[in-house]
Design a protein around this motif. Structure first.
Motif, short mmCIF file in Angstrom:
data_model
loop_
_atom_site.label_atom_id
_atom_site.label_comp_id
_atom_site.label_asym_id
_atom_site.label_seq_id
_atom_site.Cartn_x
_atom_site.Cartn_y
_atom_site.Cartn_z
N TYR A 67 0.50 -1.38 0.03
CA TYR A 67 0.26 0.23 0.11
C TYR A 67 0.92 1.09 0.12
O TYR A 67 0.72 2.23 -0.33
CB TYR A 67 -1.17 -0.29 1.25
CG TYR A 67 -2.39 0.90 1.50
CD1 TYR A 67 -2.38 1.72 -0.24
CD2 TYR A 67 -3.29 1.02 2.49
CE1 TYR A 67 -4.10 2.35 -0.35
CE2 TYR A 67 -4.56 1.54 1.86
CZ TYR A 67 -4.61 3.04 0.67
OH TYR A 67 -5.56 2.74 0.64
N ARG A 262 -7.35 -1.66 4.49
CA ARG A 262 -6.84 -2.10 3.31
C ARG A 262 -5.38 -1.74 4.77
O ARG A 262 -4.26 -2.63 4.75
CB ARG A 262 -6.42 -1.97 2.76
CG ARG A 262 -5.45 -2.06 1.83
CD ARG A 262 -4.80 -1.74 0.72
NE ARG A 262 -4.04 -2.13 0.05
CZ ARG A 262 -3.52 -1.88 -1.74
NH1 ARG A 262 -3.72 -1.15 -2.55
NH2 ARG A 262 -2.11 -2.07 -1.62
N GLU A 266 -2.78 -4.31 6.51
CA GLU A 266 -1.01 -4.05 5.94
C GLU A 266 -0.12 -3.60 7.51
O GLU A 266 0.52 -4.08 7.02
CB GLU A 266 -0.77 -3.78 4.85
CG GLU A 266 -1.91 -4.08 3.72
CD GLU A 266 -0.87 -3.53 2.35
OE1 GLU A 266 0.53 -2.83 2.14
OE2 GLU A 266 -1.58 -4.28 1.30
#
Length: 308
Positions: A67, A262, A266
């Protein structure tokens, strides 16, 4: 790492500790010679450059993740600004706890002693630091981040029940973790100048607080029995877990305009960030071990918090 353990004997609990008042007198003298007023030392009027980070990028919870690699530089800078503000707000939370524990500890102490006067000096420092962190978070255009509700309530309980060595060891844990990351941030040209100044002030003044906390822990641990030692070890480790896991609120990802689910996923698996935490706490863990506060149950808690 500022925790100095190399000069200690193999078991500091059995080493002759320096007289409390001698330590306090030296710290009072140091405070008179080198202290800062954040109201004038920090350039609060300087405009915030959107290209400046709030922390060294390597300390971001997403640094090194897929990311992070997808974000442009402005998004990364905004994320680190929000993360820096979250760390500052967590610092305020624990400084409020710290002040209450120290006030309770000195409540009936000799008012004429250097130790009593140093404790009040430390509290005055913490008040200035909390105001400085609050103004810094506002200047970073961040909300008032708070730990989760259950952590806030556990903090209320901790400040009420934490005793002597447990209180001072928890103070040391909180300050040591902040110290290492802030030493990186204050030297990093990518970080906003006013944030670097804030970090520099905190590092300089907290070095005295950590010296006093280490001395208090060693002197108090010299006279505790095994049951209290084990209880204190678990209490300190539990406080460390609360502090470290609350430093960066999940809300920072929303404030930075990221996909929260997300980002949390992560961040939770980011081995780079976990390794940084472990590295920053190496000296601290050595000190806790020598002080007798690194028992097997405590080790398990520190491991879950990625401090070991």
């Amino acid at each position: 790492m500022t925790a100095v353990v190399g000069s200690a004997t193999s078991d500091p609990r059995t080493a002759p500790a320096e007289d409390h008042d001698s330590v306090a007198r030296r710290l009072l003298a140091s405070s008179e010679q080198l202290s800062y007023d954040p109201r004038t030392e920090v350039d609060w009027d300087a405009p915030l450059d959107p290209g400046h980070h709030g922390a060294s990028p390597e300390w971001s919870t997403l640094y090194g993740t897929p990311y992070w690699n997808e974000l442009d530089e402005r998004q990364r800078a905004e994320l680190t600004r929000q993360e820096s503000a979250s760390v500052a707000c967590t610092g305020i939370w624990f400084e409020l706890i710290l002040q209450q524990m120290v006030l309770r500890d000195i409540y009936a102490r000799d008012r004429t002693s250097a130790e009593f006067q140093w404790a009040l000096t430390e509290i005055a420092d913490e008040c200035r630091h909390s105001i400085m962190f609050a103004r810094g978070a506002a200047k970073l255009n961040a909300p008032a981040y708070l730990p989760a509700r259950h952590v806030l309530e556990l903090g209320r309980l901790f400040k009420t029940v934490a005793w002597g060595e447990a209180a001072y060891a928890a103070i040391l844990v909180a300050e040591e973790v902040l110290d290492v990351m802030q030493r990186d941030w204050m030297r990093d040209d990518r970080v906003a100048p006013f944030v670097r100044t804030i970090n520099n002030i905190h590092v300089v003044e907290e070095s005295r607080h950590m010296k006093f906390a280490r001395d208090e822990v060693l002197q108090r641990m010299a006279v505790v029995g095994p049951v209290r030692r084990h209880a204190s070890a678990v209490l300190v480790a539990s406080a460390a877990h609360m502090i470290v896991t609350s430093m960066v609120s999940g809300r920072v990802y929303a404030e930075a305009g990221l996909d929260v689910a997300r980002a949390k996923r992560e961040a939770a698996g980011n081995e780079h960030y976990k390794a940084l935490l472990r590295s920053s706490c190496r000296g601290l863990m050595d000190f806790l071990h020598h002080a007798g506060l690194l028992t097997p149950p405590a080790v398990a808690i520190y491991t879950r918090a990625n401090l070991l």
